[in-house]
Design an enzyme around this catalytic site. Structure first.
Site, PDB file in Angstrom:
ATOM      1  N   TYR A  76      -5.514 -40.352 -14.973  1.00 15.43           N
ATOM      2  CA  TYR A  76      -4.923 -39.115 -15.483  1.00 15.43           C
ATOM      3  C   TYR A  76      -3.395 -39.136 -15.299  1.00 15.43           C
ATOM      4  O   TYR A  76      -2.646 -38.792 -16.211  1.00 15.43           O
ATOM      5  CB  TYR A  76      -5.542 -37.908 -14.768  1.00 15.43           C
ATOM      6  N   HIS A  90      -0.181 -39.336 -18.240  1.00 18.97           N
ATOM      7  CA  HIS A  90       0.925 -38.384 -18.314  1.00 18.97           C
ATOM      8  C   HIS A  90       2.292 -39.035 -18.115  1.00 18.97           C
ATOM      9  O   HIS A  90       3.309 -38.364 -18.228  1.00 18.97           O
ATOM     10  CB  HIS A  90       0.696 -37.232 -17.327  1.00 18.97           C
ATOM     11  N   TYR A 148       7.602 -26.631 -18.552  1.00 20.82           N
ATOM     12  CA  TYR A 148       6.206 -26.927 -18.261  1.00 20.82           C
ATOM     13  C   TYR A 148       6.109 -28.085 -17.280  1.00 20.82           C
ATOM     14  O   TYR A 148       6.687 -29.152 -17.512  1.00 20.82           O
ATOM     15  CB  TYR A 148       5.498 -27.262 -19.577  1.00 20.82           C
ATOM     16  N   TRP A 181      -5.237 -34.662 -28.373  1.00 24.75           N
ATOM     17  CA  TRP A 181      -4.905 -34.758 -26.941  1.00 24.75           C
ATOM     18  C   TRP A 181      -6.021 -34.146 -26.093  1.00 24.75           C
ATOM     19  O   TRP A 181      -6.456 -34.741 -25.106  1.00 24.75           O
ATOM     20  CB  TRP A 181      -3.565 -34.073 -26.665  1.00 24.75           C
TER      21      TRP A 181
END
Length: 111
Positions: A18, A22, A41, A76
């Site tokens: 994960y 990113h 964000y 996504w």
């Protein structure tokens, strides 16, 4: 601009993958987030898989709806859904557990 904090649970055995995903978020995904009203964000991830997100938006619900209407977000979310637990078959971005803000340090006049 409103501030929002949310949490999700990443499968601990998929944590490293994960994080890797990113490191190179698709440029078109980043552009869609900006165009949909997501600002400042950030994602934070503990070793046990607890994911904490922070985002600023005028209206988070409207920003989420705008993202849901994009093709890149559909792709996504399909790729990311396998990393999460507790989403009950919903896309991760539809499964946020919002955390209420109880304190915010505002800038002083000296800042």
């Amino acid at each position: 601009m409103n501030r929002y904090c949310f949490c999700l649970q990443v499968r601990p055995d998929r944590r490293d993958e994960y994080v890797d995903r990113h490191r190179d978020v698709w440029p078109e995904m980043q552009a869609a987030l900006r165009e949909s009203g997501w600002h400042n964000y950030s994602l934070f991830l503990r070793d046990d898989g607890l994911l904490i997100g922070y985002v600023e938006a005028g209206d988070l619900e409207a920003a989420q709806k705008a993202m849901a209407a994009t093709e890149v977000n559909t792709r996504w979310q399909a790729e990311m859904s396998e990393f999460f637990t507790g989403t009950d078959g919903r896309a991760p971005d539809e499964s946020f557990l919002l955390v209420p803000e109880i304190f915010h340090l505002t800038p002083s006049s000296e800042d």
